[in-house]
Design an enzyme around this catalytic site. Structure first.
Site, PDB file in Angstrom:
ATOM      1  N   HIS A 153      68.418 -95.604 -40.120  1.00  0.00           N
ATOM      2  CA  HIS A 153      69.234 -96.720 -39.617  1.00  0.00           C
ATOM      3  C   HIS A 153      68.596 -98.021 -40.096  1.00  0.00           C
ATOM      4  O   HIS A 153      67.928 -98.718 -39.348  1.00  0.00           O
ATOM      5  CB  HIS A 153      69.325 -96.681 -38.088  1.00  0.00           C
ATOM      6  CG  HIS A 153      70.514 -95.939 -37.603  1.00  0.00           C
ATOM      7  ND1 HIS A 153      71.807 -96.377 -37.844  1.00  0.00           N
ATOM      8  CD2 HIS A 153      70.634 -94.783 -36.910  1.00  0.00           C
ATOM      9  CE1 HIS A 153      72.668 -95.517 -37.305  1.00  0.00           C
ATOM     10  NE2 HIS A 153      71.993 -94.531 -36.748  1.00  0.00           N
ATOM     11  N   ASP A 158      72.397 -98.393 -35.260  1.00  0.00           N
ATOM     12  CA  ASP A 158      71.934 -97.718 -34.035  1.00  0.00           C
ATOM     13  C   ASP A 158      71.966 -98.694 -32.863  1.00  0.00           C
ATOM     14  O   ASP A 158      72.392 -98.346 -31.757  1.00  0.00           O
ATOM     15  CB  ASP A 158      70.517 -97.152 -34.236  1.00  0.00           C
ATOM     16  CG  ASP A 158      69.525 -98.178 -34.799  1.00  0.00           C
ATOM     17  OD1 ASP A 158      69.967 -99.180 -35.409  1.00  0.00           O
ATOM     18  OD2 ASP A 158      68.306 -97.990 -34.637  1.00  0.00           O
ATOM     19  N   TYR A 360      85.265-104.153 -50.070  1.00  0.00           N
ATOM     20  CA  TYR A 360      85.726-104.790 -48.836  1.00  0.00           C
ATOM     21  C   TYR A 360      86.129-106.239 -49.096  1.00  0.00           C
ATOM     22  O   TYR A 360      85.466-106.920 -49.864  1.00  0.00           O
ATOM     23  CB  TYR A 360      84.607-104.780 -47.785  1.00  0.00           C
ATOM     24  CG  TYR A 360      84.145-103.399 -47.359  1.00  0.00           C
ATOM     25  CD1 TYR A 360      84.965-102.286 -47.502  1.00  0.00           C
ATOM     26  CD2 TYR A 360      82.883-103.223 -46.811  1.00  0.00           C
ATOM     27  CE1 TYR A 360      84.535-101.035 -47.104  1.00  0.00           C
ATOM     28  CE2 TYR A 360      82.445-101.960 -46.403  1.00  0.00           C
ATOM     29  CZ  TYR A 360      83.277-100.866 -46.555  1.00  0.00           C
ATOM     30  OH  TYR A 360      82.852 -99.638 -46.163  1.00  0.00           O
ATOM     31  N   GLU A 434      63.467-105.123 -29.923  1.00  0.00           N
ATOM     32  CA  GLU A 434      64.420-104.600 -28.919  1.00  0.00           C
ATOM     33  C   GLU A 434      64.682-105.578 -27.767  1.00  0.00           C
ATOM     34  O   GLU A 434      65.695-105.455 -27.090  1.00  0.00           O
ATOM     35  CB  GLU A 434      63.905-103.259 -28.377  1.00  0.00           C
ATOM     36  CG  GLU A 434      63.975-102.152 -29.435  1.00  0.00           C
ATOM     37  CD  GLU A 434      63.393-100.826 -28.957  1.00  0.00           C
ATOM     38  OE1 GLU A 434      62.515-100.840 -28.071  1.00  0.00           O
ATOM     39  OE2 GLU A 434      63.830 -99.776 -29.479  1.00  0.00           O
TER      40      GLU A 434
END
Ligand SMILES: [Zn+2]
Ligand SMILES: [Zn+2]
Length: 462
Positions: A153, A158, A360, A434
């Site tokens: 990831h 994630d 894209y 985090e």
């Protein structure tokens, strides 16, 4: 008579003016009351979000580390989508799995009638080998169109999945107070599919979700997504209008006539022709593109020719990417690239055949939505700023072409690191602080609540 007449004429406008003034005051005070009422509701809902996000933070980090340790490539997110579906089912949502192959959609109906909005998280990882270090580092392998690859990831999807699972729980807990419906899109294959060959014209990810008719079925009127990015931890940055680049890939074959390396005059050597093309392509942006319209990039990233020092090959292959932020501009760039390659090859007696495959489009953030959400996000983070243009592309752009969309970034660089030198997305050393992620939960939940409450009040006041 005259006096009476004059008096009457004067009184009439005074009466009319007073009536007008009273009506205006009445409407204004009513509006002020309604606005006051909104802000009371929104303030109390936002404080609920703050409390609930703090409560779920630890669980969300657990989800994130588990998903990080078990990354899956695009269209192979079996384990991840099961975790997501279990959580959405646990929250009592209407859940559909197998969306666009491996995606999950959950529908949360609020306790009051109102608009519908969509929130999107992408779930896929990249064919990147993660270095050792983290206790939850990935050792996973996957299959990329038949080839065994390491999986990591490295783009932070994630965290997107875990943050949206947490936002779903936060919003579910408040559903009695929510005027409207929330569509949670857990999308596969944003980075591309591990099973589909892009040259076949087959599609994946956001494009496939739209082709399956999900926006027509659920009818969201706006869509939000968030992406983690190098930047001060907990900072939010976004911009109105063009945000991520539109991208296309190209393959180019230069054909000549091979022969002996010692006798090039008897050949049409495609190697120097290819070298001239690589140089020539540099002028498409620097000399031909109007940079007041859009920045642009033409990159030749692969070049393959020959196998022996004394053999001139028949042909040379190259591939690369063309990027800008504007569709018409991109079309002009495409024809300049094609013309440059073809004419240079022709001047050398060879032939260049170029195939340009759209990847894209540029993500265009809706300006009204960006204005509306700016004060909301300033209440979520004390570090909100305007994002620069991003050179990466995103398939969120397909959603934002259908309905107003807003794609925002969340900074995740730890405080003791300089974002300018931190490993960027897609790098094996890409690292997420985090402690920033709780800001992401609050951003998604707060934008949702603010949108739905203000849509409900606008309707009421009409
Ligand atoms: Zn990425
Ligand atoms: Zn990404």
């Amino acid at each position: 008579m005259e006096t009476t007449y004059v008096t009457k004429a004067k009184i009439k406008p005074i009466i009319i003016n007073s009536v007008l003034l009273i009506s205006v005051l009445f409407v204004l005070s009513n509006k002020a009351y309604a606005q006051n009422n909104d802000s009371v509701t929104i303030a109390s809902l936002e404080s609920q979000i703050r409390i609930r996000a703090a409560e779920i933070e630890k669980k969300m980090i657990g989800w994130r580390e588990d998903i990080h340790q078990h990354p899956e490539l695009g269209d192979a997110e079996m384990r991840t989508s099961k975790i997501v579906a279990d959580q959405l089912n646990h929250l009592g949502m209407e859940v559909t799995t197998g969306v666009a192959r491996t995606g999950v959609i959950g529908i949360l109906k609020g306790g009051k009638p109102g608009a519908t909005i969509a929130l999107r998280a992408d779930m896929d990882a990249l064919p990147v080998k993660e270095p050792e270090g983290l206790s939850f580092a990935s050792k996973a392998m996957g299959t990329m169109r038949g080839q065994q690859v390491n999986v990591m990831h490295a783009c932070g999807h994630d965290t997107h999945t875990a943050m949206l699972m947490a936002a779903a729980e936060v919003l579910s807990g408040m559903k009695q107070d929510i005027p409207g419906t929330i569509m949670f899109i857990f999308q596969p294959a944003e980075e591309g599919s591990s099973i589909v060959d892009p040259t076949t014209g087959d599609i994946w990810g956001a494009q496939l979700i739209l082709k399956e008719g999900w926006f027509k079925k659920v009818k969201p009127e706006a869509v939000f997504a968030l992406h983690v990015m190098v930047g001060p931890s907990g900072a939010i940055f976004f911009k109105s209008g063009a945000t991520t680049a539109g991208s296309e890939n190209f393959t180019l074959k230069v054909s000549g006539r091979g022969g002996h390396g010692g006798m090039p005059w008897s050949t049409i050597d495609p190697v120097p022709t290819a070298a001239l093309i690589v140089s020539g392509l540099q002028t498409t942006v620097s000399r031909k593109a109007d940079l007041t319209k859009s920045p642009a990039v033409v990159t030749v990233a692969t070049l393959q020719a020959g196998s022996n020092p004394n053999v001139i090959p028949d042909s040379v292959f190259m591939s690369g990417t063309i990027r800008s932020y504007d569709k018409d501009f991109q079309n002009k760039l495409d024809s300049d690239v094609t013309l440059t390659a073809e004419k240079i090859a022709e001047s050398q007696g060879g032939i260049a055949k170029i195939t340009i495959t759209p990847n894209y489009p540029a993500t265009i953030n809706d300006s009204k939505l960006a204005d509306q959400m700016s004060p909301v996000l300033k209440r979520v983070s004390n570090n909100v700023s305007e994002s620069p243009l991003q050179g990466a592309s995103e398939d969120f752009s397909f959603y934002a072409k259908e309905i107003p969309g807003l794609f925002i970034f969340l900074g995740i660089t730890p405080k003791d690191q300089d974002p300018a030198t931190a490993a960027p997305n897609h790098n094996p050393h890409f690292f997420v602080d985090e402690t920033a992620l709780i800001t992401g939960i609050r951003a998604m939940a707060s934008m949702t609540i603010n949108y739905l409450v203000s849509a409900a009040n606008t309707k009421k006041n009409k």
